[in-house]
Each structure stands twice: as structure tokens, then as C-alpha cells.
Design a protein around this motif. Structure first.
Motif, PDB file in Angstrom:
ATOM      1  N   ARG A 124       0.837  -1.207   0.000  1.00 59.24           N
ATOM      2  CA  ARG A 124       0.000   0.000   0.000  1.00 59.24           C
ATOM      3  C   ARG A 124       0.871   1.257   0.000  1.00 59.24           C
ATOM      4  O   ARG A 124       0.615   2.200  -0.735  1.00 59.24           O
ATOM      5  CB  ARG A 124      -0.934   0.022   1.210  1.00 59.24           C
ATOM      6  N   GLU A 125       1.917   1.238   0.817  1.00 60.62           N
ATOM      7  CA  GLU A 125       2.808   2.403   0.874  1.00 60.62           C
ATOM      8  C   GLU A 125       3.586   2.564  -0.421  1.00 60.62           C
ATOM      9  O   GLU A 125       3.689   3.665  -0.964  1.00 60.62           O
ATOM     10  CB  GLU A 125       3.767   2.296   2.054  1.00 60.62           C
ATOM     11  N   GLY A 166       1.287   3.887  -2.992  1.00 66.32           N
ATOM     12  CA  GLY A 166       0.541   5.093  -2.623  1.00 66.32           C
ATOM     13  C   GLY A 166      -0.950   4.856  -2.568  1.00 66.32           C
ATOM     14  O   GLY A 166      -1.740   5.760  -2.836  1.00 66.32           O
ATOM     15  N   HIS A 185      -4.309   6.322  -9.652  1.00 68.87           N
ATOM     16  CA  HIS A 185      -3.796   7.659  -9.338  1.00 68.87           C
ATOM     17  C   HIS A 185      -3.999   8.609 -10.518  1.00 68.87           C
ATOM     18  O   HIS A 185      -4.301   9.788 -10.314  1.00 68.87           O
ATOM     19  CB  HIS A 185      -2.326   7.599  -8.931  1.00 68.87           C
ATOM     20  N   GLU A 209       5.356  15.146  -2.968  1.00 69.88           N
ATOM     21  CA  GLU A 209       5.455  13.947  -3.801  1.00 69.88           C
ATOM     22  C   GLU A 209       4.201  13.087  -3.756  1.00 69.88           C
ATOM     23  O   GLU A 209       4.100  12.100  -4.464  1.00 69.88           O
ATOM     24  CB  GLU A 209       6.674  13.119  -3.386  1.00 69.88           C
ATOM     25  N   HIS A 210       3.226  13.452  -2.918  1.00 69.32           N
ATOM     26  CA  HIS A 210       2.021  12.629  -2.771  1.00 69.32           C
ATOM     27  C   HIS A 210       0.846  13.119  -3.613  1.00 69.32           C
ATOM     28  O   HIS A 210      -0.276  12.662  -3.412  1.00 69.32           O
ATOM     29  CB  HIS A 210       1.618  12.545  -1.295  1.00 69.32           C
ATOM     30  N   ILE A 257       2.588  10.703  -8.024  1.00 64.34           N
ATOM     31  CA  ILE A 257       2.554   9.259  -7.738  1.00 64.34           C
ATOM     32  C   ILE A 257       2.391   8.482  -9.042  1.00 64.34           C
ATOM     33  O   ILE A 257       3.101   7.497  -9.281  1.00 64.34           O
ATOM     34  CB  ILE A 257       1.426   8.910  -6.746  1.00 64.34           C
TER      35      ILE A 257
END
Length: 193
Positions: free
Chosen positions: A38-39, A42, A98, A124-125, A130
Motif C-alpha cells: 500500500r505504501e 501510494g 492515481h 510527492e504525494h 505518484i
């Protein structure tokens, strides 16, 4: 026996009617991925992805999306797909999600993608950043590809800025094309087994 693509409903990737869900693999990924995956991808909650939440139907009684994720992983392993290739499949699926969250704003010369290099406040998110990371291309290259149409006429190259509504349409076309190519590639893998 060979599996041939008959009719992939590509429009479902970017639009669903009320109470209709997108392709199950997107939900399986969001509900079934472990914390590390998940990390890395993202991943957000299903309700946070525009391509998954628009119909208002993110769960279906009797369907365990997390269990489906594990079933798909086991099937891919049975087909002798190594972990790195499986990770690439899920990475592309996440990139599509995304991409669906990338927004566009009016700009003096057409539109700009929110979170592009000109956006000093973006981190960056942002969905753009992403998606570009997951697709393996630079943020500005993806932003330009979504907001500028390039035409070549008699050897001369013309760049035409797109309005936000055109950029949204192009973004959705890219998402549908990516999913279609992934689907065709997966069928090719299946047909070699």
C-alpha cells in the motif's frame, strides 16, 4: 485452447453507472494489498479514487475483495508469473487509479496538471507525481503529455495547449489504453501456458 479478447469494456475503467463497480481487480488491490505494498503504491481507501467511487458502489455483499486479491495472486503464481512481474502488474493498476485523481486547472496557455513541476507547494504525494513515479516517467513529461497536443505537419512540430476539459478526456483515454494493453498482455501470458 487460446483465449482471445472479445470485447473489453474500456469505458468502465473511467466511468461506471450508478451502483455499478469498476473491474474487480482494482478493488481487490485496494482491499487486499498489505501495508508495505500500500505504501509503495501510494494506495488510498477505495472511496478516495475517482475511478472507483463515482457510482457510489465500492463494496458488494458477498464479495470479499481482499480474498479475491489473494486468489488472483495465487492464480498468477500458478501461471508461473514471478513476484517482480506480479508487482509490475499491480503497480500499473495503481498508476491507473492515481491517474484518475489527476486534476487540471486553467492556465494562461491552456491548462496545467495540479502537482506539476511549476507547483512549488505540491509534495510527492499528489496524484500526478505518484502516477508518474509508478509509470516510470518524469512528472513534467506526464503533465505535458496530458496538457499539450503535439502535431507534426510537413516536418514542422506544433504544440497545442489543451483546455482542462480536453486534458481530462486525454487523461481518461490514457487510463483506458493502459488498462487495455495490460489486459492484452495478460491474455498473451495466459496463452503461453
Amino acid at each position: 485452447a487460446r483465449i482471445i479478447p472479445y470485447l473489453l469494456e474500456k469505458s468502465r475503467v473511467v466511468f461506471q453507472a450508478p451502483d455499478e463497480r469498476n473491474y474487480h481487480s482494482f478493488y481487490a488491490l485496494c482491499y487486499g494489498a498489505d501495508d508495505e505494498q500500500r505504501e509503495a503504491l501510494g494506495l488510498l481507501d477505495v472511496e478516495s479514487f475517482a475511478y472507483l467511487n463515482q457510482s457510489g458502489c465500492t463494496t458488494v455483499e458477498g464479495i470479499d475483495d481482499a480474498a479475491d486479491y489473494e486468489t488472483v495472486r495465487q492464480a498468477l503464481t500458478f501461471l508461473e508469473m514471478d513476484d517482480a512481474t506480479q508487482a509490475a502488474v499491480w503497480q500499473l493498476m495503481a498508476a491507473i487509479l492515481h491517474l484518475g485523481n489527476v486534476d487540471f486547472e486553467e492556465a494562461a496557455d491552456g491548462s496545467r496538471a495540479v502537482g506539476d513541476e511549476s507547483d512549488a507547494d505540491a509534495d510527492e504525494h499528489t496524484p500526478l507525481r505518484i502516477a508518474s513515479r509508478l509509470l516510470g516517467i518524469g512528472t513534467q513529461k506526464l503533465a505535458s503529455a496530458l496538457t499539450i497536443r503535439t502535431n507534426q505537419i510537413r516536418g514542422e512540430v506544433f504544440k497545442v495547449p489543451l483546455k482542462p476539459d480536453q486534458a481530462y478526456s486525454l487523461r481518461d483515454s490514457l487510463a483506458k489504453a493502459l488498462y487495455s494493453k495490460l489486459f492484452d498482455w495478460l491474455l498473451g501470458v495466459l496463452n503461453t501456458k
